[in-house]
Design an enzyme around this catalytic site. Structure first.
Site, PDB file in Angstrom:
ATOM      1  CE  LYS A 129       4.431   9.986  36.136  1.00  0.00           C
ATOM      2  NZ  LYS A 129       4.879   9.531  37.525  1.00  0.00           N
ATOM      3  CB  THR A 130      -2.985  12.240  30.373  1.00  0.00           C
ATOM      4  OG1 THR A 130      -1.867  12.805  29.098  1.00  0.00           O
ATOM      5  CG2 THR A 130      -2.910  13.603  31.008  1.00  0.00           C
TER       6      THR A 130
END
Length: 259
Positions: A129-130
């Site tokens: 989840k970047t």
């Protein structure tokens, strides 16, 4: 770590109209200044090389570096100092601070999680989840904070989650399919909204019907978990940092927290 193309793109965002009209109107071309980059809060530094690259790309070269990535610094600490054209410093200022603030924030939070579970058997790992386009930088910042990277991409390992189980028809079918594909490592988890339930499963190769899939009910019982060299149990954490140590101590044989 440096991403020169990202720095170039970030600087270009600030000059879409062609120039810094405020600096052109108020500052002479020959004006020079010295600027310190100073931390407002204590934390772990990350992004120094990105900030330096920003300065280099606006033709600033007189730079004194005080702190390095991975250092824990106190509020008021100087990270680096730059001297040169005042216009150039102001052009670079916000972009350099954006990289330093964003990456140092990630490193600092990672460090807080690592400290929270210190002395337990758990390690802290990140997720995918970047920020789009920032994955390598953000995962680098996680490492600077003392935590570990999980998967860099979907190709690194098989990680079976709810959607895979639903598509395959059952957790057993999903695991069998993944193991049949002979990936180097198989990691799987089932996420749950129940606060006292961690949906991870163990599997025993000796059992042909795989009937020993287990749901860990933390706080209700201490389940027997089968040993399996290529299966790594993990919990995806949605809890507050203040609960991290409690979770790490409670989870039997969960070796990593994904945050």
């Amino acid at each position: 770590m440096i991403d020169r193309d990202l720095v170039t793109k970030a600087l270009a965002e600030d000059l879409q109209g062609g120039s810094d009209i405020t600096s052109l109107a108020t500052i002479s071309e020959s004006a020079t200044s010295t600027a310190d980059f100073v931390a407002r809060k204590p934390g772990v530094v990350a992004g120094i090389d990105m900030a330096i690259e920003v300065l280099h790309q606006v033709k600033l070269s007189e730079i004194s570096v005080v702190a390095k990535d991975g250092d824990f610094i106190q509020a008021g600490s100087t990270l680096l100092t730059v001297s040169g054209s005042t216009r150039a410093i102001l052009q670079a200022e916000r972009t350099a601070l954006n990289f330093l603030g964003h990456l140092s924030g990630i490193a600092t939070l990672a460090h807080q999680w690592v400290e929270a579970v210190a002395g337990t058997h758990c390690i802290i790992r990140d997720t995918r989840k970047t920020t789009p386009g920032y994955r390598e930088l953000e995962k680098y910042a996680v490492r600077m904070g003392g935590a570990s990277n999980h998967r860099m991409s979907l190709s690194d390992a098989a990680l079976i989650k709810d959607n895979h189980i639903a598509a395959a028809g059952s957790i057993t079918k999903a695991i069998l399919a993944a193991k049949k594909a002979e990936f180097d490592a198989v990691k799987f988890q089932k996420r749950t909204n129940k606060p006292k339930s961690v949906g991870n499963y163990g599997i025993n190769d000796d059992d042909d019907d795989y009937s020993d899939l287990i749901d860990l009910q933390v706080g209700y019982r201490r389940p027997k978990i089968v040993d399996h060299d290529d299966v790594e149990l993990s919990e995806y954490v949605k809890h507050r940092l203040s609960q991290a140590r409690k979770r790490a101590m409670a989870l039997y044989r969960i070796k990593q927290l994904l945050v």
